[in-house]
Design an enzyme around this catalytic site. Structure first.
Site, mmCIF file in Angstrom:
data_model
loop_
_atom_site.group_PDB
_atom_site.id
_atom_site.type_symbol
_atom_site.label_atom_id
_atom_site.label_comp_id
_atom_site.label_asym_id
_atom_site.label_seq_id
_atom_site.Cartn_x
_atom_site.Cartn_y
_atom_site.Cartn_z
ATOM 1 C CE1 TYR A 139 7.379 10.291 0.773
ATOM 2 C CE2 TYR A 139 5.576 11.342 1.987
ATOM 3 C CZ TYR A 139 6.715 11.270 1.785
ATOM 4 O OH TYR A 139 7.758 11.609 2.974
ATOM 5 C CB SER A 140 5.020 4.437 -1.660
ATOM 6 O OG SER A 140 5.149 3.069 -1.258
ATOM 7 C CG ASP A 185 -2.243 0.429 0.815
ATOM 8 O OD1 ASP A 185 -2.495 1.343 0.133
ATOM 9 O OD2 ASP A 185 -3.327 -0.036 1.525
ATOM 10 C CB THR A 186 1.327 3.699 -1.656
ATOM 11 O OG1 THR A 186 2.172 4.967 -1.866
ATOM 12 C CG2 THR A 186 0.510 3.798 -2.562
ATOM 13 C CB VAL A 187 -0.030 8.200 0.982
ATOM 14 C CG1 VAL A 187 0.064 7.365 2.310
ATOM 15 C CG2 VAL A 187 1.158 8.972 0.797
#
Length: 525
Positions: free
Chosen positions: A365-366, A347-349
Site C-alpha cells: 500500500y503506497s 518507499d511504501t508499507v
C-alpha cells in the site's frame, strides 16, 4: 539459530494466526481482529488502513495497493490490482511541448486516480468475514485520537516535509516542522472520511464532498481530473505471474507491477552458482548488481500496463535470462543503463497476515514518493500519490503517459509455493529495490538456508542510478573489492527497504520475520 550474544530479532512463532508489518500498532490491531473472530483479510485491511496515520509519508487513502491472496482451504493464489489510471484528459504531448522530459513529482498529472479505497472494499467483499465497518473501526479511533510518532517514521518525515504544499502542511505539519519521535499525530479529517466509508461504502470517497476535495486540489494546479474520472475508478481482480527458483515457485503480482522483474532476476541468478559463494562476499554482491542492471533495463524498455503490451512475457522467458546472464563478467562491471522515469528509490508499507484457517494475505500500500505528490486536500487532509511519475514521455513507448492508462508500479507483494502448497507470503518495501529485494530474499532462503528473519536481517546492496549502494552491514573489505571491480560504491543514507514474511511450516506452525530497518514487528497468538 542466531547468535544470542549479538543484537537481533528472533522469529515470532504462533499456532493460530500472525501479522507482520512495519508498525507495531498496525500489527497489534490486526492481531486483535483475528482474535475477535475476523480472518486474515479483515485483519490485513485493518492494519493497512491504520498505517495511513502511523506512517503517513509512506501510504494513505490517496494511494494505491496491490494484493496477493491465498484463500483458506486451498493453495491457489489470486491477485487484486488496486492501482489508478491516468485521467481522461492526460496528454503526454502537451507536457513534451512544455519542454518536460519526465513528469515532475509534484505535477498534478503525476496523480493517477487513487484506487486503494476501491481495492480495500473489493478485497473485503470477496474474502472478508466481518465487513469493512469492523475492519475500519481501529483506524477511525487512532486517526481521531492520534498515535505516537516512532523513530523511523520521524526520520522519513523530516526528509520529506519540504515536499508538502500549503494544504498538506496544514494537516501533516501541525507543529510547523517535522515531528520528533514521541509526538502525537492525528488526522481528524481523514477519520471523518473513514466514518463515511464505514457507513456508506466506497462511493463516500469517489463521489460527494470527499471527491470534490480531491478534485479541487488537483484542478487548482491545472490538473485535468474530473468527477467522472474518480467515479469510474475500479480495482481489478487478476491472475498472478509465477517463476521458479531452485525448487520453489515464486508468485508475483502481474503488470503493471514489476513482479516480472523479480522473476527475471531470479532466472538470471539461476545461471550462476550463488549457493557456492560467500553470502556476504564480493562475488555474490557483484553478480546480483550486474543482474539487477540488466533486469531493470529490460523492465524499463518492456514493462507497461498490460492493456498496452505483453513485455512481461519476454521478461519471464528463460531464454531472456540466459541471454542477459551471458553479458555478466565476474571480473568486470557493465556500464550504467538509462534510468526509468519515476523509478528512483522510494518507499511504501507492507503487511502480511495468516489466520488459523491458513488464509494468507500479502498486501502492499503506497503513495510512491514520501507524501506522494506533496499535494494535500484542503478539507479532509488527504495526501495524494504520484504514481503517474512512473510513466515516461517517450513517444510510442509502452509505458508512455496516456488517458485511462496505468503506469508501471514498483510495489509488488509476493508469495512462495513449494510442491504446489503456499508456504510463505512475503514482501520487501523500498520502491524500485523491491524486485531485487524479492530475489535476494528468496536466494537467502534457498541458497543459504536462512530463516525468514535471518533472510530479512541480512545486509543489502542495490545497483541504482549508476551507483552500487552497499549497506553498512557489509564489511569495509567487501566495499573496497567491489570498488576495485569498477563499481561506484556508496553507503546509502537510508537503509535499503524493509521486509516482512510469514512461513507456514510443515507442522502447521507459523513463523514470522520483521525488518529491523522499520519500526514494526510480527505478533501472533
Amino acid at each position: 539459530m542466531r547468535d544470542l550474544h549479538l543484537p537481533g530479532r528472533s522469529p515470532v512463532r504462533a499456532a493460530n494466526g500472525i501479522c507482520a508489518t512495519s508498525h507495531p500498532l498496525a500489527a497489534q490491531e490486526a492481531l486483535r481482529i483475528l482474535q475477535s473472530g475476523g480472518n486474515a483479510m479483515d485483519a490485513a485491511i485493518a492494519g493497512a488502513v491504520l498505517l495511513g496515520v502511523c506512517e503517513p509519508p509512506m501510504c494513505g487513502l490517496g494511494g494505491d495497493l496491490f494484493a496477493l491472496v491465498s484463500p483458506a482451504g486451498g493453495d491457489d493464489v489470486q491477485a487484486l490490482n488496486g492501482s489508478g489510471r491516468a485521467p481522461a484528459g492526460a496528454d503526454a504531448q502537451a507536457l513534451r511541448d512544455q519542454g518536460l522530459r519526465e513528469i515532475p513529482r509534484d505535477h498534478p498529472l503525476g496523480v493517477t486516480m487513487p484506487t486503494a479505497v476501491r481495492g480495500f472494499f473489493a478485497l473485503s467483499e470477496r474474502w472478508g468475514k466481518l465487513g469493512m465497518a469492523d475492519s475500519l473501526a481501529p483506524a477511525i479511533r487512532y486517526f481521531e485520537e492520534g498515535v505516537p510518532i516512532h523513530d523511523r517514521v520521524a526520520f522519513d518525515w523530516a526528509r520529506a516535509a519540504g515536499a508538502l504544499n500549503p494544504a498538506a502542511r496544514k494537516h501533516f505539519l501541525p507543529w510547523g516542522a517535522a515531528p520528533a519521535p514521541g509526538a502525537r499525530f492525528a488526522l481528524p479529517g481523514q477519520a471523518e472520511v473513514l466514518r463515511r466509508l464505514a457507513a456508506m461504502g466506497p462511493q463516500a470517497f469517489y463521489e460527494g464532498e470527499v471527491a470534490d476535495d480531491i478534485l479541487s486540489a488537483l484542478q487548482a494546479l491545472g490538473g485535468p481530473h474530473t468527477a467522472a474520472d474518480l467515479a469510474n475508478t475500479r480495482a481489478e481482480f487478476t491472475d498472478p505471474v509465477q517463476g521458479h527458483y531452485q525448487g520453489l515457485d515464486v508468485v508475483e503480482h502481474p503488470p503493471n507491477g514489476q513482479g516480472a522483474t523479480a522473476i527475471l532476476l531470479l532466472n538470471i541468478l539461476s545461471q550462476f552458482d550463488i549457493a557456492g559463494m560467500d553470502p556476504w562476499g564480493t562475488a555474490r554482491a557483484h553478480i546480483e548488481a550486474e543482474a539487477t542492471k540488466l533486469a531493470y533495463d529490460a523492465r524499463n524498455r518492456l514493462l507497461s500496463d498490460p492493456d498496452y503490451g505483453d513485455g512481461a512475457a519476454v521478461m519471464m522467458d528463460p531464454a531472456t535470462a540466459r541471454d542477459l546472464a551471458a553479458q555478466i563478467d565476474p571480473k568486470g562491471v557493465l556500464p550504467p543503463f538509462p534510468p526509468a522515469s519515476g523509478a528512483a528509490h522510494k518507499d511504501t508499507v507492507y503487511i502480511t497476515v495468516v489466520d488459523r484457517d491458513r488464509m494468507a494475505v500479502s498486501l502492499i500500500y503506497s503513495v510512491f514518493h514520501s507524501f506522494g505528490s506533496g499535494i494535500g486536500t484542503e478539507k479532509f487532509g488527504l495526501s495524494l500519490q504520484n504514481r503517474g511519475t512512473g510513466f515516461n514521455l517517450i513517444p510510442g513507448h509502452p509505458n508512455e503517459l496516456a488517458p485511462g492508462k496505468r503506469p508501471v508500479h514498483t510495489i509488488i507483494p509476493g508469495m512462495i509455493k513449494q510442491e504446489g502448497r503456499v508456504t510463505m507470503p512475503f514482501g520487501v518495501m523500498g520502491g524500485a529495490y523491491q524486485a531485487t529485494g524479492h530475489a535476494r530474499f528468496v536466494s537467502n532462503l534457498i541458497d543459504f538456508g536462512l530463516s525468514p528473519q535471518q533472510a530479512i536481517d541480512a545486509p543489502r546492496a542495490f545497483a541504482a542510478d549508476g551507483q552500487l549502494q552497499v549497506e553498512r552491514g557489509y564489511a569495509d573489505k567487501i566495499r573496497q573489492e567491489l570498488a576495485e571491480l569498477g563499481h561506484d560504491v556508496t553507503i546509502p543514507d537510508v537503509p535499503i527497504g524493509g521486509a516482512q514474511a510469514i512461513r507456514i511450516n510443515d507442522d502447521g506452525m507459523l513463523e514470522a520475520g520483521s525488518d529491523h530497518r522499520k519500526d514494526g514487528c510480527a505478533l501472533g497468538y
